[in-house]
Write an enzyme that holds these catalytic residues in place. Structure first.
Site, PDB file in Angstrom:
ATOM      1  N   HIS A  27       0.675  -0.834  -0.379  1.00  0.00           N
ATOM      2  CA  HIS A  27      -0.056   0.176  -0.160  1.00  0.00           C
ATOM      3  C   HIS A  27       1.107   1.314  -0.102  1.00  0.00           C
ATOM      4  O   HIS A  27       1.933   1.271   0.441  1.00  0.00           O
ATOM      5  CB  HIS A  27      -1.399   0.135   0.991  1.00  0.00           C
ATOM      6  CG  HIS A  27      -1.663  -1.191   1.594  1.00  0.00           C
ATOM      7  ND1 HIS A  27      -2.788  -1.581   1.338  1.00  0.00           N
ATOM      8  CD2 HIS A  27      -0.882  -2.556   1.665  1.00  0.00           C
ATOM      9  CE1 HIS A  27      -2.939  -2.199   2.090  1.00  0.00           C
ATOM     10  NE2 HIS A  27      -2.280  -2.729   2.397  1.00  0.00           N
ATOM     11  N   TYR A  28       0.272   2.109  -0.592  1.00  0.00           N
ATOM     12  CA  TYR A  28       1.188   3.757  -0.163  1.00  0.00           C
ATOM     13  C   TYR A  28      -0.109   3.738   0.907  1.00  0.00           C
ATOM     14  O   TYR A  28      -1.257   4.135   1.364  1.00  0.00           O
ATOM     15  CB  TYR A  28       1.010   4.492  -1.250  1.00  0.00           C
ATOM     16  CG  TYR A  28       0.093   5.355  -2.143  1.00  0.00           C
ATOM     17  CD1 TYR A  28      -1.261   5.641  -1.377  1.00  0.00           C
ATOM     18  CD2 TYR A  28      -0.466   5.649  -3.044  1.00  0.00           C
ATOM     19  CE1 TYR A  28      -2.215   6.302  -1.530  1.00  0.00           C
ATOM     20  CE2 TYR A  28      -1.114   5.633  -4.291  1.00  0.00           C
ATOM     21  CZ  TYR A  28      -2.051   6.246  -3.687  1.00  0.00           C
ATOM     22  OH  TYR A  28      -3.519   6.597  -3.824  1.00  0.00           O
ATOM     23  N   THR A  29       0.590   5.027   2.185  1.00  0.00           N
ATOM     24  CA  THR A  29       0.231   5.674   3.379  1.00  0.00           C
ATOM     25  C   THR A  29      -1.236   6.694   2.350  1.00  0.00           C
ATOM     26  O   THR A  29      -2.154   6.522   2.975  1.00  0.00           O
ATOM     27  CB  THR A  29       0.557   6.289   4.065  1.00  0.00           C
ATOM     28  OG1 THR A  29       1.380   6.960   3.768  1.00  0.00           O
ATOM     29  CG2 THR A  29       1.566   5.188   4.871  1.00  0.00           C
TER      30      THR A  29
ATOM     31  N   GLU B   8       2.493  -0.777   5.336  1.00  0.00           N
ATOM     32  CA  GLU B   8       2.431   0.024   4.214  1.00  0.00           C
ATOM     33  C   GLU B   8       3.477   1.248   3.784  1.00  0.00           C
ATOM     34  O   GLU B   8       4.433   1.433   4.878  1.00  0.00           O
ATOM     35  CB  GLU B   8       1.455   1.491   5.309  1.00  0.00           C
ATOM     36  CG  GLU B   8       0.143   0.593   5.564  1.00  0.00           C
ATOM     37  CD  GLU B   8      -1.038   1.189   4.307  1.00  0.00           C
ATOM     38  OE1 GLU B   8      -0.388   1.983   4.084  1.00  0.00           O
ATOM     39  OE2 GLU B   8      -1.837   1.080   4.461  1.00  0.00           O
TER      40      GLU B   8
END
Length: 254
Positions: free
Chosen positions: A36-38, A101
């Site tokens: 994921h990206y944050t 993340e």
């Protein structure tokens, strides 16, 4: 924030215990790794959200821009990072996966590049996790792969090819762009059904309706984000289909 137990990975600097986790449901071993990206302005804001008992979100690891790795949830536990999602017929991806993340503001922040040190740390962590849990390359996934109707992260700017060259995940050289969409919106017929079947064979949660419907275009866009990022429009063109077939052919050789 108090320090807790020692991290599961020797690559993590510290264990910052998030309260947002539970028991894995029916799984002794995770078999997916979800990236994921944050999607928040700062890493500090993301860390606060991922450890806030009122947020109902978490991940096993957080990778900062400088390559620092924090562990937030034990790998043996179920973190809350994937939400409603599906891969290869499994609909409880949180129970089946480890979530990472990566600090990056994402689409809302203009898709800033991921620093080299951050990507190097993500590769090292991914290699470590995949080796210890025997995660297959085709089970190293984007959040958008498992939730194409809801999510875009880690986005088309994420360097999946670099990860693959570092030994994490699957990749094939994308077929060159050529021509326009193969199917008009809502077109129905065996060729559309065949496309849906190929996407499902690779692992995507697509309903095989035989119609180039919205859910099909969302899954095509997710595939493009991961494997054909030069053009992400949800339209199945010759390049998209050729790239998908090449990936499936690579799987067949294993």
């Amino acid at each position: 924030m108090p320090l807790a137990r020692a991290p599961d990975s020797p690559l993590a600097a510290r264990f910052l215990n998030s309260p947002n986790h539970g028991e894995r449901r029916g799984y002794g071993r995770p078999n997916c790794l979800v990236l994921h990206y944050t999607g928040m302005p700062t890493g500090e804001a993301a860390l606060k959200a991922l450890t806030d008992p009122g947020s109902d979100v978490s991940a096993h690891y957080l990778v900062w821009e400088d390559g620092l790795i924090d562990q937030l949830v034990a790998e043996s536990d179920r973190a809350w990072h994937a939400g409603k999602s599906c891969w290869k017929g499994e609909t409880d991806i949180n129970s089946a996966s480890i979530g990472i993340e990566i600090v990056n503001s994402g689409h809302d922040g203009g898709l800033p590049p991921f620093p080299d040190r951050q990507i190097a740390a993500t590769i090292a962590l991914g290699r470590d996790i995949c080796a210890r849990w025997t995660v297959a390359p085709e089970h190293v996934l984007a959040h958008s792969d498992v939730a194409p109707a809801r999510k875009r992260d880690p986005g088309e700017a994420f360097p999946w090819e670099t990860l693959w060259r570092g030994g994490v995940g699957s990749w094939t050289e994308p077929a060159p762009l050529s021509g326009g969409p193969m199917f008009p919106h809502e077109e129905e017929g065996p060729p559309v059904r065949a496309l849906q079947a190929l996407l499902a064979l690779y692992g995507y949660g697509v309903e095989i309706t035989g119609v180039n419907d919205r859910q099909t275009r969302q899954v095509v866009a997710a595939f493009q984000r991961h494997f054909r990022p030069e053009k992400v429009d949800g339209e199945a063109d010759a390049s998209t289909v050729a790239t998908l077939k090449a990936l499936i052919d690579e799987l067949g050789k294993k």
